[in-house]
Design a protein around this motif. Sequence first.
Motif, PDB file in Angstrom:
ATOM      1  N   THR A  28     -37.113 -26.686  32.838  1.00  0.00           N
ATOM      2  CA  THR A  28     -35.925 -27.428  33.267  1.00  0.00           C
ATOM      3  C   THR A  28     -35.404 -26.844  34.571  1.00  0.00           C
ATOM      4  O   THR A  28     -35.230 -25.630  34.684  1.00  0.00           O
ATOM      5  CB  THR A  28     -34.829 -27.367  32.177  1.00  0.00           C
ATOM      6  N   LYS A  29     -35.143 -27.711  35.534  1.00  0.00           N
ATOM      7  CA  LYS A  29     -34.627 -27.268  36.830  1.00  0.00           C
ATOM      8  C   LYS A  29     -33.201 -26.750  36.681  1.00  0.00           C
ATOM      9  O   LYS A  29     -32.438 -27.205  35.829  1.00  0.00           O
ATOM     10  CB  LYS A  29     -34.669 -28.412  37.832  1.00  0.00           C
ATOM     11  N   GLU A  30     -32.863 -25.813  37.532  1.00  0.00           N
ATOM     12  CA  GLU A  30     -31.549 -25.159  37.487  1.00  0.00           C
ATOM     13  C   GLU A  30     -30.402 -26.167  37.646  1.00  0.00           C
ATOM     14  O   GLU A  30     -29.324 -25.965  37.090  1.00  0.00           O
ATOM     15  CB  GLU A  30     -31.479 -24.088  38.573  1.00  0.00           C
ATOM     16  N   ASP A  31     -30.629 -27.246  38.365  1.00  0.00           N
ATOM     17  CA  ASP A  31     -29.555 -28.219  38.585  1.00  0.00           C
ATOM     18  C   ASP A  31     -29.576 -29.378  37.586  1.00  0.00           C
ATOM     19  O   ASP A  31     -28.789 -30.322  37.702  1.00  0.00           O
ATOM     20  CB  ASP A  31     -29.590 -28.748  40.017  1.00  0.00           C
ATOM     21  N   ASP A  32     -30.433 -29.300  36.591  1.00  0.00           N
ATOM     22  CA  ASP A  32     -30.484 -30.342  35.555  1.00  0.00           C
ATOM     23  C   ASP A  32     -29.245 -30.215  34.672  1.00  0.00           C
ATOM     24  O   ASP A  32     -28.933 -29.134  34.168  1.00  0.00           O
ATOM     25  CB  ASP A  32     -31.758 -30.182  34.715  1.00  0.00           C
ATOM     26  N   GLU A  33     -28.566 -31.320  34.446  1.00  0.00           N
ATOM     27  CA  GLU A  33     -27.322 -31.284  33.669  1.00  0.00           C
ATOM     28  C   GLU A  33     -27.543 -30.886  32.214  1.00  0.00           C
ATOM     29  O   GLU A  33     -26.590 -30.518  31.523  1.00  0.00           O
ATOM     30  CB  GLU A  33     -26.604 -32.628  33.742  1.00  0.00           C
ATOM     31  N   ARG A  61     -24.479 -17.828  31.476  1.00  0.00           N
ATOM     32  CA  ARG A  61     -25.232 -18.619  32.454  1.00  0.00           C
ATOM     33  C   ARG A  61     -24.907 -20.103  32.289  1.00  0.00           C
ATOM     34  O   ARG A  61     -24.707 -20.822  33.279  1.00  0.00           O
ATOM     35  CB  ARG A  61     -26.727 -18.369  32.285  1.00  0.00           C
ATOM     36  N   LYS A  64     -21.539 -20.791  33.735  1.00  0.00           N
ATOM     37  CA  LYS A  64     -21.592 -20.740  35.198  1.00  0.00           C
ATOM     38  C   LYS A  64     -22.160 -22.047  35.761  1.00  0.00           C
ATOM     39  O   LYS A  64     -21.703 -22.543  36.791  1.00  0.00           O
ATOM     40  CB  LYS A  64     -22.455 -19.555  35.644  1.00  0.00           C
ATOM     41  N   LEU A  65     -23.145 -22.613  35.079  1.00  0.00           N
ATOM     42  CA  LEU A  65     -23.745 -23.872  35.521  1.00  0.00           C
ATOM     43  C   LEU A  65     -22.842 -25.071  35.256  1.00  0.00           C
ATOM     44  O   LEU A  65     -22.825 -26.030  36.026  1.00  0.00           O
ATOM     45  CB  LEU A  65     -25.087 -24.088  34.814  1.00  0.00           C
ATOM     46  N   ASP A  66     -22.103 -25.021  34.147  1.00  0.00           N
ATOM     47  CA  ASP A  66     -21.219 -26.138  33.765  1.00  0.00           C
ATOM     48  C   ASP A  66     -20.040 -25.593  32.987  1.00  0.00           C
ATOM     49  O   ASP A  66     -20.130 -25.347  31.785  1.00  0.00           O
ATOM     50  CB  ASP A  66     -21.987 -27.159  32.920  1.00  0.00           C
TER      51      ASP A  66
END
Length: 94
Positions: A28-33, A61, A64-66
Amino acid sequence: MNEEAVRLAMEDKYEEALPKYNQVISETKEDDEKLPLFLSNRAHCLIGMNRLDEAQADCERAIKLDDKCQYAYVTLSKQWAYRQKLGPACDVLR
Protein backbone atom coordinates in the motif's frame (compact mmCIF):
# COMPACT_ATOMS: atom_id res chain seq x y z
CA MET A 1 -5.72 -10.19 1.53
CA ASN A 2 -6.84 -7.62 4.11
CA GLU A 3 -10.21 -9.34 4.52
CA GLU A 4 -8.45 -12.60 5.30
CA ALA A 5 -6.18 -10.90 7.83
CA VAL A 6 -9.19 -9.29 9.53
CA ARG A 7 -10.99 -12.63 9.67
CA LEU A 8 -7.97 -14.35 11.23
CA ALA A 9 -7.52 -11.56 13.77
CA MET A 10 -11.20 -11.75 14.72
CA GLU A 11 -10.63 -15.45 15.40
CA ASP A 12 -7.62 -14.54 17.62
CA LYS A 13 -5.24 -16.16 15.10
CA TYR A 14 -2.76 -13.32 15.36
CA GLU A 15 0.31 -15.31 14.31
CA GLU A 16 -1.43 -16.17 11.03
CA ALA A 17 -2.89 -12.72 10.50
CA LEU A 18 0.30 -10.72 11.03
CA PRO A 19 2.12 -11.76 7.81
CA LYS A 20 -1.02 -10.94 5.83
CA TYR A 21 -1.20 -7.47 7.40
CA ASN A 22 2.51 -7.01 6.71
CA GLN A 23 1.98 -7.85 3.05
CA VAL A 24 -1.04 -5.55 2.67
CA ILE A 25 0.86 -2.68 4.30
CA SER A 26 3.99 -3.22 2.23
CA GLU A 27 1.89 -3.18 -0.97
CA THR A 28 0.00 0.00 0.00
CA LYS A 29 1.34 3.41 -0.98
CA GLU A 30 2.04 5.89 1.80
CA ASP A 31 -0.60 8.30 0.46
CA ASP A 32 -3.34 5.67 0.14
CA GLU A 33 -6.27 6.64 2.35
CA LYS A 34 -6.63 3.01 3.49
CA LEU A 35 -3.13 2.77 4.97
CA PRO A 36 -4.05 4.23 8.39
CA LEU A 37 -6.80 1.64 8.81
CA PHE A 38 -4.46 -1.18 7.75
CA LEU A 39 -1.88 0.03 10.28
CA SER A 40 -4.54 0.21 12.99
CA ASN A 41 -5.70 -3.30 12.18
CA ARG A 42 -2.14 -4.60 12.39
CA ALA A 43 -1.71 -2.78 15.70
CA HIS A 44 -4.77 -4.60 17.03
CA CYS A 45 -3.15 -7.87 16.02
CA LEU A 46 0.16 -6.87 17.64
CA ILE A 47 -1.64 -6.06 20.89
CA GLY A 48 -3.07 -9.57 20.85
CA MET A 49 0.51 -10.85 20.58
CA ASN A 50 1.65 -8.55 23.43
CA ARG A 51 3.94 -6.62 21.06
CA LEU A 52 2.88 -3.30 22.48
CA ASP A 53 5.78 -1.13 21.29
CA GLU A 54 5.14 -2.15 17.69
CA ALA A 55 1.41 -1.60 18.13
CA GLN A 56 2.05 1.88 19.50
CA ALA A 57 4.32 2.72 16.56
CA ASP A 58 1.69 1.56 14.05
CA CYS A 59 -1.00 3.65 15.74
CA GLU A 60 1.18 6.73 15.87
CA ARG A 61 2.06 6.32 12.18
CA ALA A 62 -1.63 5.91 11.32
CA ILE A 63 -2.53 9.07 13.24
CA LYS A 64 0.28 10.98 11.55
CA LEU A 65 -1.10 9.92 8.15
CA ASP A 66 -4.74 10.64 9.09
CA ASP A 67 -5.46 12.46 12.31
CA LYS A 68 -9.16 11.64 11.89
CA CYS A 69 -8.67 7.85 11.88
CA GLN A 70 -10.72 7.05 14.97
CA TYR A 71 -9.74 3.38 15.03
CA ALA A 72 -6.08 4.39 15.38
CA TYR A 73 -6.90 6.39 18.52
CA VAL A 74 -9.00 3.59 19.99
CA THR A 75 -6.27 1.03 19.30
CA LEU A 76 -3.59 3.34 20.72
CA SER A 77 -5.69 3.72 23.85
CA LYS A 78 -6.07 -0.04 24.06
CA GLN A 79 -2.33 -0.63 23.98
CA TRP A 80 -1.91 1.88 26.85
CA ALA A 81 -4.60 0.02 28.80
CA TYR A 82 -2.73 -3.27 28.24
CA ARG A 83 0.30 -1.59 29.81
CA GLN A 84 -1.84 -0.75 32.86
CA LYS A 85 -1.44 2.97 32.07
CA LEU A 86 -5.01 4.14 32.24
CA GLY A 87 -4.18 7.87 32.35
CA PRO A 88 -2.58 7.88 28.90
CA ALA A 89 -5.27 5.46 27.67
CA CYS A 90 -7.96 7.99 28.56
CA ASP A 91 -5.95 10.98 27.33
CA VAL A 92 -5.72 9.51 23.83
CA LEU A 93 -9.50 9.45 23.58
CA ARG A 94 -10.04 13.07 24.63
